[in-house]
Design a protein around this motif. Sequence first.
Motif, PDB file in Angstrom:
ATOM      1  N   TYR A 112       0.886  -1.195  -0.152  1.00  0.00           N
ATOM      2  CA  TYR A 112       0.191  -0.189  -0.063  1.00  0.00           C
ATOM      3  C   TYR A 112       0.651   1.170  -0.025  1.00  0.00           C
ATOM      4  CZ  TYR A 112      -3.284   3.546   1.639  1.00  0.00           C
ATOM      5  OH  TYR A 112      -4.141   4.829   1.622  1.00  0.00           O
ATOM      6  N   GLY A 113       0.658   2.102  -0.846  1.00  0.00           N
ATOM      7  CA  GLY A 113       1.452   3.399  -1.151  1.00  0.00           C
ATOM      8  C   GLY A 113       2.741   3.502  -1.769  1.00  0.00           C
ATOM      9  N   VAL A 114       2.945   2.188  -2.225  1.00  0.00           N
ATOM     10  CA  VAL A 114       4.469   2.082  -2.814  1.00  0.00           C
ATOM     11  C   VAL A 114       4.485   2.434  -4.112  1.00  0.00           C
ATOM     12  CG1 VAL A 114       6.021   0.248  -3.887  1.00  0.00           C
ATOM     13  CG2 VAL A 114       5.067  -0.026  -1.590  1.00  0.00           C
ATOM     14  N   ASP A 115       5.323   3.503  -4.397  1.00  0.00           N
ATOM     15  CA  ASP A 115       5.390   4.202  -5.361  1.00  0.00           C
ATOM     16  C   ASP A 115       5.832   3.302  -6.928  1.00  0.00           C
ATOM     17  OD1 ASP A 115       5.447   7.053  -6.985  1.00  0.00           O
ATOM     18  OD2 ASP A 115       7.349   6.088  -7.285  1.00  0.00           O
ATOM     19  N   LEU A 133       9.954  -3.862   2.545  1.00  0.00           N
ATOM     20  CA  LEU A 133       8.425  -3.166   2.450  1.00  0.00           C
ATOM     21  C   LEU A 133       7.729  -3.839   3.373  1.00  0.00           C
ATOM     22  CD1 LEU A 133       7.960  -3.059  -1.088  1.00  0.00           C
ATOM     23  CD2 LEU A 133       8.704  -1.409   0.009  1.00  0.00           C
ATOM     24  N   LYS A 176       9.728   2.485   1.179  1.00  0.00           N
ATOM     25  CA  LYS A 176       8.882   2.309   2.348  1.00  0.00           C
ATOM     26  C   LYS A 176       8.489   3.386   3.209  1.00  0.00           C
ATOM     27  CE  LYS A 176       6.689  -0.220   5.362  1.00  0.00           C
ATOM     28  NZ  LYS A 176       5.482  -1.205   5.037  1.00  0.00           N
ATOM     29  N   ASP A 220       8.340   6.440   2.159  1.00  0.00           N
ATOM     30  CA  ASP A 220       7.478   7.134   1.351  1.00  0.00           C
ATOM     31  C   ASP A 220       5.898   6.636   1.502  1.00  0.00           C
ATOM     32  OD1 ASP A 220       6.559   9.251  -0.909  1.00  0.00           O
ATOM     33  OD2 ASP A 220       6.317   7.477  -2.012  1.00  0.00           O
ATOM     34  N   ALA A 221       5.812   5.230   1.385  1.00  0.00           N
ATOM     35  CA  ALA A 221       4.502   4.686   1.637  1.00  0.00           C
ATOM     36  C   ALA A 221       4.122   5.011   2.856  1.00  0.00           C
ATOM     37  CB  ALA A 221       4.741   3.135   1.329  1.00  0.00           C
TER      38      ALA A 221
END
Length: 434
Positions: A10-13, A68, A424, A426-427
Amino acid sequence: MGRNDNSMFYGVDLVTVFTYLVLVLLGWLNIYAAVYNEEYQSIFDTSQKYGKQLIWIGTAFIIATSILIIDANFYTVFAYGFYAVLIVANILVVFLGREIKGSKSWFGVGGFGLQPAEFMKFAVNLALAKFLSNRQIIVNQQFRLRLKDLVKNYKNTFYALLFILLPLLIIKKLQDETGLAIVMVAFIIVLYREGLSVNFLIFGLLAVILFIVALVVTNTPTLLISLGIIALSSFLFVPRTRKNLIIIALFYLLGAGIVFTTDFVYNHLEPHQKDRIDILLQKKEDPKGKGYNVNQSKIAIGSGGFLGKGYLQGTQTKYDFVPEQDTDFIFCTVGEEWGFVGSVTVIFLELFLILRVIFLAERQRSDFSRIYGYGVAAILFFHLAVNIGMTIGLVPVIGIPLPFFSYGGSSLWSFTILLFIFIKLDANRLLILR
């Protein structure tokens, strides 16, 4: 990424991850081309470097996935712990490691080797990010500050520099790994982003330029007179005040100090380092000796022309004219077989990843994440600029890999860890916003 907020992805670019995957894949293909031999045609042959690199790539993906999975706060809490462990490891390797190419900087693990100096990059980045995020520090750029605030800021700047200089000295003095030690200088960019006065960067750049000039122009009196003329001429552009006189005098004294210490520094370099600098500055020519690597690399890149000779068709590469063509000089394989178009494409992908990291760093809500992100960008940019600069003869050969391209498990693992910790972090930004 994905609709499940509880997913580890979730949220990983995805853009950053995809760029990473493309670079790793292209690097693997170029390693295969660099050591290609018609007797060993299988790209999955683990007895060859490209087969071993595939193993490193597979384990790098496992490491990336593990990063992650782990909670982002883990990297903040144990930032100093990573730093301490890697400092100890870089000292122990001198006593317990195996010697490779005259440097005792590798731990032997079966038929593979791990170089702890490579992993020092992400450890320094974590420690520096934690230290800077815990304090509103570095030199405040406002003109007026109370004396105690000024002392506090300079004191904290000194401590921040210690995080950088300690591993630099250990790696250089104990392991004699000049390239990996110099990489630590890239973290100065992070300090500048966090408030270090631009005057430090300007002075540092001028000091480097003056150092190079002093190496080329060996007549010390001539240089000192030239500096004096420049100092006196500066009064034409600034008010003739006592304060400006003191500042100009100090700059002249510092410049003179650099001129006088240039010979001392140069004379204490290793013979091969002196030769590389002399060849770069064209003070001597040795195309078949110390300058052989760079000379053959430029021939290989130039021979590729606009579109290149074709994959696996590089003659300079195929017949091993370029030493270290799968590691430090991997870019010459790109230039010869893919030509100008391929070279620009690789540089674009590397720069795109760096700019993407900077973009992500600027949107962070956490100071720790932002500072760490800039550290990632600084390290990647330094490696990219110096590695390509080496292959085309713009900087001395100091032996650092091209990110995600050069052969080697330690470098691939370290770059993967460095990048995916930030992915991670950033996510985790989205989890904070929920």
